[in-house]
Design a protein around this motif. Structure first.
Motif, short mmCIF file in Angstrom:
data_model
loop_
_atom_site.label_atom_id
_atom_site.label_comp_id
_atom_site.label_asym_id
_atom_site.label_seq_id
_atom_site.Cartn_x
_atom_site.Cartn_y
_atom_site.Cartn_z
N GLU A 419 -3.76 -74.64 24.63
CA GLU A 419 -3.04 -75.49 23.67
C GLU A 419 -2.47 -76.73 24.35
OE1 GLU A 419 -2.52 -75.38 20.31
OE2 GLU A 419 -4.04 -73.80 20.29
N SER A 420 -1.97 -76.56 25.57
CA SER A 420 -1.43 -77.70 26.32
C SER A 420 -2.52 -78.71 26.66
CB SER A 420 -0.76 -77.19 27.60
OG SER A 420 -0.29 -78.27 28.38
N LEU A 421 -3.70 -78.20 27.05
CA LEU A 421 -4.81 -79.09 27.39
C LEU A 421 -5.35 -79.80 26.16
CD1 LEU A 421 -6.70 -76.87 30.00
CD2 LEU A 421 -5.50 -79.02 30.44
N LYS A 422 -5.30 -79.14 25.01
CA LYS A 422 -5.74 -79.80 23.77
C LYS A 422 -4.93 -81.06 23.52
CE LYS A 422 -7.29 -75.65 21.29
NZ LYS A 422 -6.98 -74.74 20.16
N ARG A 423 -3.63 -80.94 23.73
CA ARG A 423 -2.75 -82.10 23.49
C ARG A 423 -3.03 -83.22 24.49
NH1 ARG A 423 0.85 -77.81 22.22
NH2 ARG A 423 1.60 -77.71 24.37
N SER A 424 -3.27 -82.83 25.75
CA SER A 424 -3.49 -83.86 26.77
C SER A 424 -4.90 -84.47 26.70
CB SER A 424 -3.26 -83.27 28.17
OG SER A 424 -4.18 -82.22 28.44
N LEU A 425 -5.88 -83.70 26.22
CA LEU A 425 -7.25 -84.20 26.14
C LEU A 425 -7.54 -84.95 24.84
CD1 LEU A 425 -9.19 -81.09 27.57
CD2 LEU A 425 -8.74 -83.26 28.73
N SER A 426 -6.72 -84.75 23.82
CA SER A 426 -6.94 -85.41 22.53
C SER A 426 -6.54 -86.89 22.62
CB SER A 426 -6.13 -84.73 21.43
OG SER A 426 -6.58 -83.40 21.23
N PRO A 427 -7.31 -87.77 22.00
CA PRO A 427 -6.96 -89.20 22.00
C PRO A 427 -5.58 -89.46 21.40
CG PRO A 427 -9.19 -88.86 21.19
CD PRO A 427 -8.57 -87.52 21.30
N SER A 428 -5.26 -88.69 20.36
CA SER A 428 -3.95 -88.84 19.71
C SER A 428 -3.37 -87.45 19.47
CB SER A 428 -4.09 -89.56 18.37
OG SER A 428 -2.86 -89.57 17.67
N PRO A 429 -2.15 -87.19 19.97
CA PRO A 429 -1.54 -85.86 19.80
C PRO A 429 -1.39 -85.44 18.35
CG PRO A 429 -0.34 -87.19 21.40
CD PRO A 429 -1.31 -88.10 20.73
N SER A 430 -1.33 -86.39 17.44
CA SER A 430 -1.12 -86.06 16.03
C SER A 430 -2.42 -85.65 15.33
CB SER A 430 -0.50 -87.25 15.29
OG SER A 430 -1.34 -88.39 15.38
N GLU A 431 -3.56 -85.96 15.94
CA GLU A 431 -4.84 -85.64 15.33
C GLU A 431 -5.25 -84.20 15.62
OE1 GLU A 431 -7.80 -88.35 16.62
OE2 GLU A 431 -6.78 -90.14 15.82
N MET A 432 -6.07 -83.67 14.71
CA MET A 432 -6.65 -82.34 14.92
C MET A 432 -7.64 -82.41 16.09
SD MET A 432 -6.62 -79.26 13.63
CE MET A 432 -7.60 -77.75 13.66
N PRO A 433 -7.52 -81.51 17.09
CA PRO A 433 -8.44 -81.57 18.24
C PRO A 433 -9.90 -81.41 17.80
CG PRO A 433 -6.62 -80.07 18.68
CD PRO A 433 -6.54 -80.42 17.24
N SER A 434 -10.78 -82.22 18.35
CA SER A 434 -12.20 -82.12 18.05
C SER A 434 -12.76 -80.85 18.68
CB SER A 434 -12.95 -83.34 18.60
OG SER A 434 -12.86 -83.37 20.02
N GLN A 435 -13.98 -80.50 18.30
CA GLN A 435 -14.59 -79.28 18.83
C GLN A 435 -14.80 -79.36 20.33
OE1 GLN A 435 -18.06 -78.04 16.73
NE2 GLN A 435 -18.31 -76.15 17.86
N ILE A 436 -15.20 -80.53 20.82
CA ILE A 436 -15.41 -80.67 22.26
C ILE A 436 -14.09 -80.53 23.02
CG2 ILE A 436 -15.26 -83.19 22.12
CD1 ILE A 436 -17.30 -81.13 24.65
N VAL A 437 -13.00 -81.02 22.44
CA VAL A 437 -11.68 -80.87 23.07
C VAL A 437 -11.26 -79.40 23.08
CG1 VAL A 437 -9.22 -81.39 22.80
CG2 VAL A 437 -10.91 -83.22 22.60
N GLN A 438 -11.47 -78.70 21.96
CA GLN A 438 -11.13 -77.28 21.89
C GLN A 438 -11.92 -76.49 22.93
OE1 GLN A 438 -10.94 -75.47 17.89
NE2 GLN A 438 -11.13 -77.54 17.04
N PHE A 439 -13.21 -76.80 23.04
CA PHE A 439 -14.06 -76.09 23.99
C PHE A 439 -13.61 -76.37 25.42
CE2 PHE A 439 -17.64 -76.47 26.96
CZ PHE A 439 -18.08 -75.16 26.97
N ARG A 440 -13.41 -77.66 25.74
CA ARG A 440 -13.07 -78.02 27.11
C ARG A 440 -11.72 -77.44 27.51
NH1 ARG A 440 -17.18 -79.07 29.43
NH2 ARG A 440 -17.75 -80.93 28.26
N ALA A 441 -10.76 -77.44 26.60
CA ALA A 441 -9.43 -76.89 26.90
C ALA A 441 -9.52 -75.40 27.21
CB ALA A 441 -8.50 -77.14 25.71
N LEU A 442 -10.27 -74.67 26.40
CA LEU A 442 -10.40 -73.23 26.62
C LEU A 442 -11.22 -72.95 27.88
CD1 LEU A 442 -9.59 -70.52 25.49
CD2 LEU A 442 -11.57 -70.57 23.98
#
Length: 486
Positions: A419-442
């Protein structure tokens, strides 16, 4: 004076003084020779007892990982993120580890049949009731109650096998018992995904094992044998105080090092079992030519887990028994090498998940086979370096430590990191993480398990330094005490 009326002197000081009594050790080994080498002396009721224990262990792990097979549906219904989803398993394991020492203490001193029947019954009732709960907090609470029930069984069952058998026969029976862990875990994914898909509701996956558990309670009460402590080794050692038990276990270097190593195993298996299907699903669905559902992926992952157990557990037991005849330190070495081989296989499998379909599953399978080499061997080591009336306490202590620092926190820790990586990898913290961001974070979060596997392998290799001396100490202690009664 009637010798039978004399209570054996089992003080630690005297046993250490008499620790070099080789004649006593030789006598004990001669008495156990036939049962060490053949299964022909095993009675029908002993086979039935092992069968009952294996059946309960199988459905125990089926229930534990049924929820992991439908985790995506659980997250959607309760509207929770990765951190809260990981918390479900953490609540279960925390309750499991906290109550394990209590049941371990009781298991060394009271009827193991009654304790196990109570625990399995509690687990069945709470699992079934929990499947109807719609509130997330209450649902998590009932998962904790399930952990209490399972703690009563897991701390005691291996000690019953230890009190029925010795030597190679014990190793084979423990291999059969622990064989049920990866197989049951795989069946949990399969039952969860198939039952949920068939009924159109993931909750039906949780309602299968309680009925099987009711059968298990009846088998425990009316079929299972509850032997005397130390029966197979003709041990006359009397139980000591709980404080003395804990003090002795902490001073036992082989036991403590193998417990630390097994803690690493628990950390890895807990994280991979909980997040593995979700992670692979995210990776595969990013590939343009792959069309797969989470239910089908959970089914495939369950089969991979089950088959890796079918291969890894007996392979580890066979390697340990074969090599032990020539190399007394073989048991911890097999476990350590297995972990060191598993880490790169699983790490490479995670790296290839976003670009390949079969390669990650094959690598995860190989990594799990290497990881499963240790299940039966660790249990055997933990039993033969501890005296008989202390073994339930030892099992409970190992469960407490391995789960406290292992799988109690690993699913939640991976979820929090993700969850922490999703916020740091997302272009905007307010946006829903994309699938690639979810995958990379996990993916990044799960890489932690590879480093922990290497650490566990090192602990097993350190165990090999002390294992022979500690086993000899226990054998001599049993032999000296037996001679004092003759």
């Amino acid at each position: 004076m009637n010798q039978n009326s004399i209570t054996p002197n089992t003080s630690n000081q005297e046993l250490e003084i008499n620790g070099d009594n080789d004649s006593a050790t030789t006598l004990l080994q001669e008495k156990q020779t036939r049962r060490r080498e053949t299964l022909r002396d095993v009675t029908f009721i002993e086979y039935m007892t092992v069968g009952v224990l294996c059946f309960v262990n199988l459905i125990n792990y089926m229930d534990r990982f049924t929820l992991a097979g439908v985790l995506g549906d659980v997250k959607k219904e309760f509207n929770i993120g990765d951190d809260s989803a990981g918390l479900l398993q953490t609540v279960f394991v925390v309750a499991y580890m906290v109550f394990a020492p209590i049941f371990g203490y009781l298991g060394d001193r009271h009827s193991r049949r009654a304790i196990m029947a109570f625990g399995v019954g509690l687990w069945c009732v709470t699992t079934f009731i929990g499947s109807f709960i719609a509130n997330f907090s209450l649902f998590a609470f009932f998962r904790g109650l399930v952990g209490i029930g399972e703690a009563s069984y897991s701390t005691i069952a291996p000690t019953i096998i230890s009190d029925l058998f010795v030597g190679n026969v014990r190793s084979k029976m423990l291999a059969l018992f622990y064989f049920a862990i990866p197989v049951g875990s795989g069946m949990g994914y399969i039952v969860g995904s198939l039952a949920g898909a068939a009924a159109g509701n993931w909750r039906w996956g949780l309602r299968v094992t309680p009925f099987m558990g009711a059968v298990a309670v009846a088998l425990i009460l009316w079929v299972m044998e509850d032997p005397e402590r130390g029966q197979a080794e003709d041990s006359q050692i009397k139980p000591t105080s709980y404080r003395d038990d804990i003090r002795a276990l902490i001073k036992n270097r082989s036991f403590m090092l193998s417990t630390l190593a097994f803690t690493c195993v628990a950390f890895v298996t807990g994280a991979l079992a909980w997040w593995g299907p979700q992670f692979i699903f995210l990776g595969l669905t990013m590939q343009p030519d792959v069309d797969i559902t989470i239910e089908r992926l959970s089914l495939i992952f369950g089969v991979v887990t089950m088959v890796s157990g079918l291969a890894g557990v007996p392979l580890g037991s066979w390697l340990g028994a074969t090599l032990q005849k020539r190399f007394p330190r073989a048991h911890p070495l097999v476990c350590g090498i297995g972990l060191l081989l598993s880490a790169p296989a699983i790490g490479l499998g995670m790296l290839l998940t976003e670009g390949y379909f079969y390669s990650p599953l094959i690598l995860v399978f190989l990594g799990q086979v290497a990881l499963n080499l240790n299940w039966a061997i660790v249990a055997d080591m933990s039993l033969y370096v501890v005296i008989p009336p202390r073994r339930s306490t030892a099992e409970a202590f190992q469960i407490l430590i391995s789960h406290m620092f292992g799988d109690a926190g690993s699913p939640y820790l991976v979820g929090v990191i993700s969850e922490s990586l999703k916020r740091s990898l997302s272009p905007s913290p307010s946006e829903m993480p994309s699938q690639i961001v979810q995958f990379r974070a996990l993916q990044y979060a799960l890489f932690v398990t590879c480093f922990v596997e290497v650490l566990g392998g090192i602990f097993f290799l350190l165990t090999a330094i002390y294992i022979v001396k500690d086993k000899q100490t226990v054998d001599r202690t049993i032999a000296v005490t037996s001679l004092k009664v003759i």
